[in-house]
Design an enzyme around this catalytic site. Structure first.
Site, PDB file in Angstrom:
ATOM      1  N   HIS A 138     -11.590   8.329  19.243  1.00  5.65           N
ATOM      2  CA  HIS A 138     -10.589   9.120  18.522  1.00  5.65           C
ATOM      3  C   HIS A 138     -10.225  10.345  19.338  1.00  5.65           C
ATOM      4  CE1 HIS A 138      -8.634  11.350  15.260  1.00  5.65           C
ATOM      5  NE2 HIS A 138      -8.430  10.146  14.759  1.00  5.65           N
ATOM      6  N   GLU A 196     -10.096   2.805  11.586  1.00 10.92           N
ATOM      7  CA  GLU A 196      -9.485   1.475  11.621  1.00 10.92           C
ATOM      8  C   GLU A 196     -10.507   0.352  11.492  1.00 10.92           C
ATOM      9  OE1 GLU A 196      -6.674   1.925  10.942  1.00 10.92           O
ATOM     10  OE2 GLU A 196      -5.281   2.220  12.578  1.00 10.92           O
TER      11      GLU A 196
HETATM   12  N1  ACO Z   1     -13.060   1.378  24.006  1.00 10.79           N
HETATM   13  C1  ACO Z   1     -13.346   1.553  25.324  1.00 10.79           C
HETATM   14  N2  ACO Z   1     -13.063   2.683  25.992  1.00 10.79           N
HETATM   15  C2  ACO Z   1     -12.461   3.671  25.327  1.00 10.79           C
HETATM   16  C3  ACO Z   1     -12.137   3.565  23.965  1.00 10.79           C
HETATM   17  C4  ACO Z   1     -12.458   2.355  23.301  1.00 10.79           C
HETATM   18  N3  ACO Z   1     -12.181   2.174  22.019  1.00 10.79           N
HETATM   19  N4  ACO Z   1     -11.537   4.702  23.574  1.00 10.79           N
HETATM   20  C5  ACO Z   1     -11.486   5.496  24.638  1.00 10.79           C
HETATM   21  N5  ACO Z   1     -12.042   4.869  25.707  1.00 10.79           N
HETATM   22  C6  ACO Z   1     -12.172   5.401  27.054  1.00 10.79           C
HETATM   23  C7  ACO Z   1     -10.826   5.336  27.768  1.00 10.79           C
HETATM   24  O1  ACO Z   1     -10.650   4.128  28.461  1.00 10.79           O
HETATM   25  C8  ACO Z   1     -10.894   6.525  28.698  1.00 10.79           C
HETATM   26  O2  ACO Z   1     -11.627   6.160  29.840  1.00 10.79           O
HETATM   27  P1  ACO Z   1     -11.142   6.696  31.283  1.00 10.79           P
HETATM   28  O3  ACO Z   1     -11.308   8.194  31.217  1.00 10.79           O
HETATM   29  O4  ACO Z   1     -12.091   6.020  32.228  1.00 10.79           O
HETATM   30  O5  ACO Z   1      -9.721   6.264  31.447  1.00 10.79           O
HETATM   31  C9  ACO Z   1     -11.733   7.533  27.913  1.00 10.79           C
HETATM   32  O6  ACO Z   1     -12.502   6.788  26.960  1.00 10.79           O
HETATM   33  C10 ACO Z   1     -10.889   8.532  27.161  1.00 10.79           C
HETATM   34  O7  ACO Z   1      -9.878   7.830  26.449  1.00 10.79           O
HETATM   35  P2  ACO Z   1      -8.442   8.411  26.144  1.00 10.79           P
HETATM   36  O8  ACO Z   1      -7.512   7.291  25.813  1.00 10.79           O
HETATM   37  O9  ACO Z   1      -8.019   9.354  27.225  1.00 10.79           O
HETATM   38  O10 ACO Z   1      -8.761   9.285  24.869  1.00 10.79           O
HETATM   39  P3  ACO Z   1      -7.791   9.563  23.678  1.00 10.79           P
HETATM   40  O11 ACO Z   1      -8.343  10.702  22.935  1.00 10.79           O
HETATM   41  O12 ACO Z   1      -6.400   9.668  24.148  1.00 10.79           O
HETATM   42  O13 ACO Z   1      -7.952   8.186  22.863  1.00 10.79           O
HETATM   43  C11 ACO Z   1      -7.733   6.544  21.227  1.00 10.79           C
HETATM   44  C12 ACO Z   1      -8.019   8.042  21.520  1.00 10.79           C
HETATM   45  C13 ACO Z   1      -6.315   6.213  21.690  1.00 10.79           C
HETATM   46  C14 ACO Z   1      -7.857   6.305  19.734  1.00 10.79           C
HETATM   47  C15 ACO Z   1      -8.764   5.645  22.003  1.00 10.79           C
HETATM   48  O14 ACO Z   1     -10.076   6.007  21.654  1.00 10.79           O
HETATM   49  C16 ACO Z   1      -8.524   4.167  21.771  1.00 10.79           C
HETATM   50  O15 ACO Z   1      -7.675   3.572  22.460  1.00 10.79           O
HETATM   51  N6  ACO Z   1      -9.268   3.525  20.795  1.00 10.79           N
HETATM   52  C17 ACO Z   1      -9.063   2.125  20.507  1.00 10.79           C
HETATM   53  C18 ACO Z   1      -7.849   1.942  19.586  1.00 10.79           C
HETATM   54  C19 ACO Z   1      -8.107   2.428  18.172  1.00 10.79           C
HETATM   55  O16 ACO Z   1      -9.146   2.185  17.582  1.00 10.79           O
HETATM   56  N7  ACO Z   1      -7.082   3.103  17.618  1.00 10.79           N
HETATM   57  C20 ACO Z   1      -7.126   3.677  16.253  1.00 10.79           C
HETATM   58  C21 ACO Z   1      -7.373   5.155  16.306  1.00 10.79           C
HETATM   59  S1  ACO Z   1      -7.522   5.834  14.686  1.00 10.79           S
HETATM   60  C22 ACO Z   1      -5.937   6.113  14.176  1.00 10.79           C
HETATM   61  O17 ACO Z   1      -5.041   6.358  14.938  1.00 10.79           O
HETATM   62  C23 ACO Z   1      -5.615   5.998  12.748  1.00 10.79           C
END
Ligand code: ACO
Length: 360
Positions: free
Chosen positions: A244, A303
């Protein structure tokens, strides 16, 4: 410059406070634990809209029910015209036909619309005739009745109500920000909600719960979880339902939804095998993510439990994001009104990094 506006404060709000370190969500002064399972979706809508509409009735159950009837009369003749679209796109296309004003009636129609249109679209998908709303029922009960064609069991209604309440508002998330940007231009509430719907659709925001179930199906059994998850992460894929932007600990909405699922299970609903598999996958995913990204705490988000709850209530997975919209629309509208009241256009700057013109 902050990529993705991370840590940028772009609004003051009285609506909700998301504390990502303590894992706490407060809606207008009330912690989520006092709201989910205790207040109806209509009560939370009234709470969010307080002070944002002139002449707002204290009880919104009847006005929202009457708006369901209005939406049905105005839009049910058009449901067949979107039969070739996905559920989400069909819902958005139909909602685009609503008047684009800024009055309370416009807001009520927008809250009523997903509750009426989603069941109608689902029934159309199944070759069944859509069913008209019943203005004597609450929003969650009527939504399930319009879906099934009969009164829903109390436990299912309570679970859906708890879900709608849990997702009603959540700070300046992507869809809410989109709603505020559009509201800041002076466009109508329908325009704001349509922008928010577009943002919600993406898998990094409201589009994740369907893929959560795809993941559970792909894992198949608890003993396969470690291996499947390791392969996904090795392939560079994200695990849906984890991570998140704000929370560095478990999303408190996951607990609220977990409790609602438990109440539904005690009443004989839900699928115990599915829930046991989900618990095993969650534990395996958290352990694998901690190894994969030791510097970035990645915990369960809303989610993951949304997928389990909406499946247990009886929605198919392509309906999950539209049901999310049915809950979040109350928050979008409150934010749109709050933004409009500031009288300030949202217009950030960008840093130009393209080619510079040759000196003359
Ligand atoms: N699985 C694996 N790796 C992850 C995940 C995940 N679920 N979430 C983040 N990471 C990793 C990213 O790949 C990134 O790695 P990197 O630095 O090597 O590129 C690092 O953690 C940071 O991720 P960001 O995308 O920069 O962090 P951000 O705060 O933008 O992401 C997000 C938040 C988009 C929700 C992300 O955690 C994600 O994609 N989760 C999976 C999708 C999901 O569950 N979405 C629902 C969110 S809840 C809502 O919106 C209601």
């Amino acid at each position: 410059m902050s990529n993705g506006l991370e840590n940028v404060v772009a609004a003051e709000t009285v609506l909700s406070d998301v504390d990502g370190i303590a894992g706490r969500l407060v809606i207008r002064g009330l912690p989520l634990a006092l709201i989910a399972g205790h207040m109806s979706a209509e009560e939370v809508t009234a709470l969010l809209w307080q002070d944002f509409f002139e002449g707002l009735p204290r009880d919104l159950a009847r006005p929202i029910a009457r708006a369901r009837v209005f939406v049905w009369e105005a839009l049910s003749p058009h449901v067949a015209s979107v039969a070739d679209l996905s559920l989400f796109d069909g819902l958005r296309a139909l909602m685009a036909r609503l008047p684009d004003g800024n009055a309370l009636d416009d807001a009520l129609n927008l809250v009523a619309a997903p509750a009426v249109l989603l069941p109608a679209l689902l029934r159309q998908q199944r070759g069944l005739r859509p069913i008209a709303p019943d203005a004597d029922l609450g929003q969650a009960a009527d939504m399930l009745r319009m879906l099934d064609g009969r009164d829903a069991e109390r436990a299912r209604v309570a679970a859906l109500d708890a879900y709608l309440v849990t997702v009603a508002d959540h700070g300046l998330n992507a869809s809410t920000f989109a709603a505020r940007v559009v509201a800041s231009t002076g466009a109508g509430l329908t325009s704001s909600v349509l922008a928010a719907l577009g943002a919600l659709k993406g898998p990094l925001h409201g589009g994740a719960p369907g893929p959560v179930l795809d993941m559970l199906d792909a894992v198949g059994s608890a003993d396969q979880a470690d291996e499947w998850i390791a392969a996904e992460l090795a392939a560079g894929h994200r695990l849906m339902g984890f991570g998140h932007r704000i929370y560095r600990v478990r999303d408190p909405r996951a607990d609220a939804l977990g409790a609602a699922i438990e109440r539904l299970r005690e009443a004989g609903g839900g699928n115990s095998e599915r829930l046991a598999l989900a618990a095993a996958v969650e534990a395996a995913a958290l352990a694998a993510l901690a190894r994969h990204k030791p510097d970035r705490p990645l915990a369960t988000n809303v989610e993951f439990y949304t997928a389990l709850l909406l499946e247990a209530v009886g929605f198919p997975r392509d309906a999950f994001t539209p049901v999310f919209a049915a809950g979040r629309v109350s928050g979008w509208l409150a934010h749109a009104r709050e933004q409009l009241a500031t009288g300030k256009l949202i217009r950030p700057k960008s840093t130009y990094i393209g080619p510079v013109p040759l000196a003359a």
